[in-house]
Structures are given as C-alpha cells and as structure tokens.
Design an enzyme around this catalytic site. Structure first.
Site, PDB file in Angstrom:
ATOM      1  N   ARG A  84      -7.083 -10.532  16.488  1.00 47.40           N
ATOM      2  CA  ARG A  84      -6.981 -10.309  15.037  1.00 47.40           C
ATOM      3  C   ARG A  84      -5.585  -9.802  14.988  1.00 47.40           C
ATOM      4  O   ARG A  84      -5.122  -8.716  15.624  1.00 47.40           O
ATOM      5  CB  ARG A  84      -7.827  -8.979  14.646  1.00 47.40           C
ATOM      6  CG  ARG A  84      -8.964  -9.659  13.627  1.00 47.40           C
ATOM      7  CD  ARG A  84      -9.941  -8.719  13.238  1.00 47.40           C
ATOM      8  NE  ARG A  84      -9.408  -7.690  12.439  1.00 47.40           N
ATOM      9  CZ  ARG A  84     -10.101  -6.804  11.915  1.00 47.40           C
ATOM     10  NH1 ARG A  84     -11.570  -6.850  12.227  1.00 47.40           N
ATOM     11  NH2 ARG A  84      -9.839  -5.742  11.113  1.00 47.40           N
ATOM     12  N   LYS A  95     -18.846  -1.621  12.749  1.00 45.68           N
ATOM     13  CA  LYS A  95     -19.642  -2.000  11.257  1.00 45.68           C
ATOM     14  C   LYS A  95     -20.093  -3.534  11.554  1.00 45.68           C
ATOM     15  O   LYS A  95     -21.199  -3.666  11.201  1.00 45.68           O
ATOM     16  CB  LYS A  95     -18.561  -1.757  10.242  1.00 45.68           C
ATOM     17  CG  LYS A  95     -18.315  -0.337   9.968  1.00 45.68           C
ATOM     18  CD  LYS A  95     -17.536  -0.331   8.593  1.00 45.68           C
ATOM     19  CE  LYS A  95     -16.259  -1.115   8.605  1.00 45.68           C
ATOM     20  NZ  LYS A  95     -14.954  -0.557   9.705  1.00 45.68           N
ATOM     21  N   ARG A 154     -14.246   0.835  -0.207  1.00 46.19           N
ATOM     22  CA  ARG A 154     -13.274   1.524   0.773  1.00 46.19           C
ATOM     23  C   ARG A 154     -12.635   2.776  -0.080  1.00 46.19           C
ATOM     24  O   ARG A 154     -11.663   3.496   0.549  1.00 46.19           O
ATOM     25  CB  ARG A 154     -12.142   0.679   1.004  1.00 46.19           C
ATOM     26  CG  ARG A 154     -12.283  -0.614   1.819  1.00 46.19           C
ATOM     27  CD  ARG A 154     -12.753  -0.351   3.216  1.00 46.19           C
ATOM     28  NE  ARG A 154     -11.874  -0.469   4.252  1.00 46.19           N
ATOM     29  CZ  ARG A 154     -12.216  -1.523   5.077  1.00 46.19           C
ATOM     30  NH1 ARG A 154     -13.326  -2.162   5.303  1.00 46.19           N
ATOM     31  NH2 ARG A 154     -11.278  -1.975   6.071  1.00 46.19           N
TER      32      ARG A 154
HETATM   33  N1  UDP Z   1     -10.091  -4.964   3.289  1.00 38.28           N
HETATM   34  C1  UDP Z   1      -9.742  -4.382   2.020  1.00 38.28           C
HETATM   35  N2  UDP Z   1     -10.863  -4.045   1.213  1.00 38.28           N
HETATM   36  C2  UDP Z   1     -11.991  -4.148   1.895  1.00 38.28           C
HETATM   37  C3  UDP Z   1     -12.235  -4.601   2.990  1.00 38.28           C
HETATM   38  C4  UDP Z   1     -11.145  -5.095   3.877  1.00 38.28           C
HETATM   39  O1  UDP Z   1      -8.804  -4.136   1.600  1.00 38.28           O
HETATM   40  O2  UDP Z   1     -13.164  -3.695   1.044  1.00 38.28           O
HETATM   41  C5  UDP Z   1      -8.913  -5.406   3.914  1.00 38.28           C
HETATM   42  C6  UDP Z   1      -7.983  -4.213   4.634  1.00 38.28           C
HETATM   43  O3  UDP Z   1      -6.725  -4.660   4.541  1.00 38.28           O
HETATM   44  C7  UDP Z   1      -8.646  -3.884   5.768  1.00 38.28           C
HETATM   45  C8  UDP Z   1      -8.720  -5.401   6.363  1.00 38.28           C
HETATM   46  O4  UDP Z   1      -9.286  -6.035   5.108  1.00 38.28           O
HETATM   47  O5  UDP Z   1      -7.455  -3.209   6.597  1.00 38.28           O
HETATM   48  C9  UDP Z   1      -9.805  -5.624   7.445  1.00 38.28           C
HETATM   49  O6  UDP Z   1     -11.180  -5.002   7.082  1.00 38.28           O
HETATM   50  P1  UDP Z   1     -12.124  -4.746   8.222  1.00 38.28           P
HETATM   51  O7  UDP Z   1     -13.514  -4.310   7.126  1.00 38.28           O
HETATM   52  O8  UDP Z   1     -12.645  -6.301   8.576  1.00 38.28           O
HETATM   53  O9  UDP Z   1     -11.616  -4.030   9.101  1.00 38.28           O
HETATM   54  P2  UDP Z   1     -12.185  -2.580   9.803  1.00 38.28           P
HETATM   55  O10 UDP Z   1     -11.441  -1.698   9.117  1.00 38.28           O
HETATM   56  O11 UDP Z   1     -13.458  -2.639   9.666  1.00 38.28           O
HETATM   57  O12 UDP Z   1     -11.751  -3.032  11.346  1.00 38.28           O
HETATM   58 MG    MG Z   2     -15.338  -5.532  10.315  1.00 36.76          MG
END
Ligand code: UDP
Ligand code: MG
Length: 188
Positions: free
Chosen positions: A133, A13, A88
């Site tokens: 990360r 993404k 989400r």
């Molecule tokens: N997160 C959340 N709500 C959102 C976006 C992110 O709670 O709308 C939190 C959640 O804990 C997630 C973390 O932020 O695991 C990292 O999100 P990111 O989208 O960067 O990670 P990805 O899942 O895309 O690797």
């Molecule tokens: Mg991301």
C-alpha cells in the site's frame, strides 16, 4: 445489528471487520477500501482523493459521506453493517448520525481497537512489505497517526458519552481480539 469499528491505523480494523462480518452475517463496509477502489478505477472521485490519501490526510466529509452513506443505509435495511474506518472525526459522526437516524440505521455498538503506538508502527511496516500500500511508508504513517490523534481519537469520548463504546485490546492474536469483540457485543 449495526456495528462501527474504529481505531488507529494498524489496529486491525480490516482483519477484524472481515471476521466479524462473516461471524455475524453483516455487510463489511471498509471506508479505506472503497476509496482505494475509486482511486484504482480512476473515477472522478478517485482522482480527487488520490493525493490526499497518499499524504494520509482525510478526504473531505462530503466525499466520504456521499460514498458511504447509501451503502450504510442499504446494509442497515438488510441484515446490518460492520463499518470499518469511518467516521474519522466527530463532525463526520454527527453528520452521519443525522442521515442514519430517520432510516433507523444508527450504530448499535462501537468497538474501539486499542494498541500501543510501537505495535501499530511495527504492524504497518510489516504489512507494507506484503501488501505494498503506497500510504504505508514511514512519513505517511506518521501523518496518519497524527490525523488519528487530532481528528479521530475524540470519537472515543463522543461514543462513550452515548453509551455505545467498547474498548478492546487489539494487541493480542487475531482470534483473541475477535472473541473479545464478540463478548463485548454480547454474542458469545
Ligand atoms: N480515508 C478518509 N476517510 C475515511 C476513510 C479513509 O479520508 O473515512 C482515507 C485517509 O486518507 C486514510 C486512507 O483513506 O489515511 C486509508 O484509510 P484506511 O481506513 O484504509 O487506513 P487505516 O488508517 O485503517 O490503516
Ligand atoms: Mg483498513
């Protein structure tokens, strides 16, 4: 144009969000990046969500909606947004839609980045070595995948029912994925 980019962790993404925002002159809003910035700056919001993110749990709806929606509405008012990693859950999508509707800021298309589980796992663990990360460790990744399956994957049906969904094969090289998305959006 307003576009949502959804998909499991590791589906690309962030990478595709950057590329598409550039190609389409949209504002790239990355939900996770905005949250990580709050944590890094040790804001009250950042302090509140730090442990939840570390575990790979979702932050409360009101928190992410409060952080994102003003930016979403502003971007929609300009040239449009490329929103990556939000909503989400169906609950968040319903709430965000209510807030966006009166402003004419609802998404025009939703891209779902689809890739097999072993590919996701491999990419995340490779990324962990480069980016460091703290939520890219094996235990948290397992939880993030579980949260995706439980809370986020129902969005696929939700957006398909609304005629907005485009499923894209994310298990290809970056350029091929970008081209497939642009084609789905009808811009290439
Ligand atoms: N997160 C959340 N709500 C959102 C976006 C992110 O709670 O709308 C939190 C959640 O804990 C997630 C973390 O932020 O695991 C990292 O999100 P990111 O989208 O960067 O990670 P990805 O899942 O895309 O690797
Ligand atoms: Mg991301």
């Amino acid at each position: 144009m307003n576009v949502l980019l959804i998909g499991p962790p590791g589906s690309g993404k962030g990478t595709q969000g950057d590329r598409l925002a550039e190609r389409l002159d949209l504002e790239h809003l990355a939900a996770g990046d905005l949250l990580r910035a709050e944590v890094e700056q040790e804001t009250p919001l950042g302090k509140r969500v730090k442990d939840m993110m570390q575990r790979g749990d979702l932050v409360p709806d009101a928190v992410i909606i409060g952080l994102l929606m003003p930016r979403v509405l502003a971007a929609a008012d300009a040239n449009g947004y490329l929103l990556d990693g939000f909503p989400r859950s169906v609950e968040q999508a319903v709430e965000a839609r209510k807030l966006a509707e009166t402003a004419g800021a609802t998404p025009d298309a939703v891209i779902y980045l689809d890739a097999p589980r072993d590919v996701l796992m491999r990419r995340i663990l490779a990324r962990a070595e480069v980016e460091g990360r703290s939520d890219d460790n094996e235990e948290t990744v397992q939880n993030r995948l579980r949260v995706f399956d439980d809370a986020t994957s129902p969005l696929v049906d939700y957006y398909r029912d609304r005629g907005l969904l485009h499923v894209v094969n994310a298990d290809q090289d970056e350029n091929a994925v970008t081209e497939e998305i642009l084609k789905a959006l009808g811009v290439s």
